[in-house]
Write an enzyme that holds these catalytic residues in place. Sequence first.
Site, PDB file in Angstrom:
ATOM      1  N   SER A  12       0.665  -1.153   0.041  1.00 12.55           N
ATOM      2  CA  SER A  12       0.085  -0.084  -0.022  1.00 12.55           C
ATOM      3  C   SER A  12       0.866   1.211   0.049  1.00 12.55           C
ATOM      4  CB  SER A  12      -0.771   0.127   1.218  1.00 12.55           C
ATOM      5  OG  SER A  12      -0.220   0.070   2.399  1.00 12.55           O
ATOM      6  N   ASN A  13       2.128   1.396   0.636  1.00  5.87           N
ATOM      7  CA  ASN A  13       2.949   2.314   0.714  1.00  5.87           C
ATOM      8  C   ASN A  13       3.426   2.435  -0.619  1.00  5.87           C
ATOM      9  OD1 ASN A  13       3.401   3.594   3.395  1.00  5.87           O
ATOM     10  ND2 ASN A  13       3.414   1.470   3.796  1.00  5.87           N
ATOM     11  N   LEU A  84      10.913  -7.004   4.105  1.00  4.99           N
ATOM     12  CA  LEU A  84      10.987  -7.578   5.511  1.00  4.99           C
ATOM     13  C   LEU A  84      12.339  -8.285   5.436  1.00  4.99           C
ATOM     14  CD1 LEU A  84       7.341  -8.902   6.158  1.00  4.99           C
ATOM     15  CD2 LEU A  84       8.538  -6.784   6.761  1.00  4.99           C
ATOM     16  N   LEU A  86      16.638  -8.298   5.593  1.00  2.00           N
ATOM     17  CA  LEU A  86      17.674  -7.626   5.833  1.00  2.00           C
ATOM     18  C   LEU A  86      18.353  -7.019   4.630  1.00  2.00           C
ATOM     19  CD1 LEU A  86      18.644  -6.805   8.531  1.00  2.00           C
ATOM     20  CD2 LEU A  86      20.290  -8.571   8.662  1.00  2.00           C
ATOM     21  N   ILE A  87      18.829  -5.845   4.465  1.00  3.70           N
ATOM     22  CA  ILE A  87      19.710  -5.431   3.227  1.00  3.70           C
ATOM     23  C   ILE A  87      21.011  -5.993   3.295  1.00  3.70           C
ATOM     24  CG2 ILE A  87      20.035  -3.574   1.592  1.00  3.70           C
ATOM     25  CD1 ILE A  87      17.076  -4.083   2.143  1.00  3.70           C
ATOM     26  N   ASN A 101      13.972   3.669   4.226  1.00  3.49           N
ATOM     27  CA  ASN A 101      13.249   2.803   4.684  1.00  3.49           C
ATOM     28  C   ASN A 101      12.133   3.424   5.726  1.00  3.49           C
ATOM     29  OD1 ASN A 101      12.054   0.449   5.562  1.00  3.49           O
ATOM     30  ND2 ASN A 101      13.020   0.440   7.448  1.00  3.49           N
ATOM     31  N   HIS A 103       9.477   2.609   8.959  1.00  2.33           N
ATOM     32  CA  HIS A 103       9.180   1.862   9.983  1.00  2.33           C
ATOM     33  C   HIS A 103       7.996   2.349  10.828  1.00  2.33           C
ATOM     34  CE1 HIS A 103      10.123  -1.030  13.128  1.00  2.33           C
ATOM     35  NE2 HIS A 103       9.870  -0.112  13.911  1.00  2.33           N
ATOM     36  N   ASP A 144      17.518  -1.023  11.358  1.00  6.55           N
ATOM     37  CA  ASP A 144      16.639  -0.020  12.094  1.00  6.55           C
ATOM     38  C   ASP A 144      17.436   1.242  12.642  1.00  6.55           C
ATOM     39  OD1 ASP A 144      13.764  -1.687  12.696  1.00  6.55           O
ATOM     40  OD2 ASP A 144      14.455  -0.827  10.901  1.00  6.55           O
ATOM     41  N   GLU A 173       1.770   6.919   7.299  1.00 11.12           N
ATOM     42  CA  GLU A 173       2.771   6.489   6.239  1.00 11.12           C
ATOM     43  C   GLU A 173       2.481   6.969   4.991  1.00 11.12           C
ATOM     44  OE1 GLU A 173       2.203   2.449   6.797  1.00 11.12           O
ATOM     45  OE2 GLU A 173       3.933   2.191   8.373  1.00 11.12           O
TER      46      GLU A 173
HETATM   47  C1  GRF Z   1       4.180  -0.828   6.685  1.00 12.77           C
HETATM   48  O1  GRF Z   1       3.636  -0.850   8.122  1.00 12.77           O
HETATM   49  C2  GRF Z   1       5.631  -0.363   6.836  1.00 12.77           C
HETATM   50  O2  GRF Z   1       5.703   0.772   7.940  1.00 12.77           O
HETATM   51  C3  GRF Z   1       6.247  -1.455   7.022  1.00 12.77           C
HETATM   52  O3  GRF Z   1       5.745  -2.320   6.381  1.00 12.77           O
HETATM   53  C4  GRF Z   1       4.478  -2.279   6.214  1.00 12.77           C
HETATM   54  C5  GRF Z   1       4.173  -2.105   4.835  1.00 12.77           C
HETATM   55  O4  GRF Z   1       2.661  -2.058   4.647  1.00 12.77           O
HETATM   56  N1  GRF Z   1       7.688  -1.111   6.878  1.00 12.77           N
HETATM   57  P1  GRF Z   1       2.364  -2.098   2.994  1.00 12.77           P
HETATM   58  O5  GRF Z   1       2.825  -3.126   2.356  1.00 12.77           O
HETATM   59  O6  GRF Z   1       3.078  -0.785   2.259  1.00 12.77           O
HETATM   60  O7  GRF Z   1       0.795  -1.880   3.031  1.00 12.77           O
END
Ligand code: GRF
Length: 190
Positions: A12-13, A84, A86-87, A101, A103, A144, A173
């Site tokens: 979604s982001n 999700l 680690l880079i 990133n 968070h 992080d 976000e």
């Molecule tokens: C979000 O909570 C973001 O902060 C975290 O992972 C989630 C991603 O959500 N890094 P989406 O896949 O963008 O909906």
Amino acid sequence: INIAIFASGTGSNAQKIMEYFAQHPSVRISLVLSNNSQAKVLTVAQQFNIPAITFTRSQFYETDEVIHILQKHQVTWVVLAGFLWLIPVNLIRHFPDKIVNIHPALLPKYGGKGMYGARVHQAVVEAGEVNSGITIHLVNEEYDKGKIIFQASCPVTSTDTPEEVAHKVQALEHAHFAPVIEKLISEPHL
Ligand code: GRF
């Protein structure tokens, strides 16, 4: 300016970022990458006509294939939007202070390995925090812990469930990530 977005799930982001830069004169989302071939973000990329690729753990950690693909697409900024894994250090070294990133909490609290998604909001509620929020930061070799670029907070009430906190955090976000990226990549790099 070419941006690559890494995402693992819903995206979604990532979608908000693709929408935000869709008409941008000088910034382009040139690639979407995921570790999850079922990730919804891949179909979102298709809708925006953005090339999307997936990779396996061994490709990501044992080869430089992903780095080479980013170079082929002349990517200069990497955005992690719900990625999700680690880079790898080598990727960080190829994009020093150029990996951003987000968070879903107010780092340095509620960060670190394993603290993602619902677990973060669960911990915030259990700790009785009166606010939570988002942290947008550069990625360095410590999980992080990179330079914090932006934070925004939202209130947490004593009756809020983790889902309600997640909803408020996600609204932050979606409101801030893309504009903060635009500002970051447009300012002369410190
Ligand atoms: C979000 O909570 C973001 O902060 C975290 O992972 C989630 C991603 O959500 N890094 P989406 O896949 O963008 O909906």
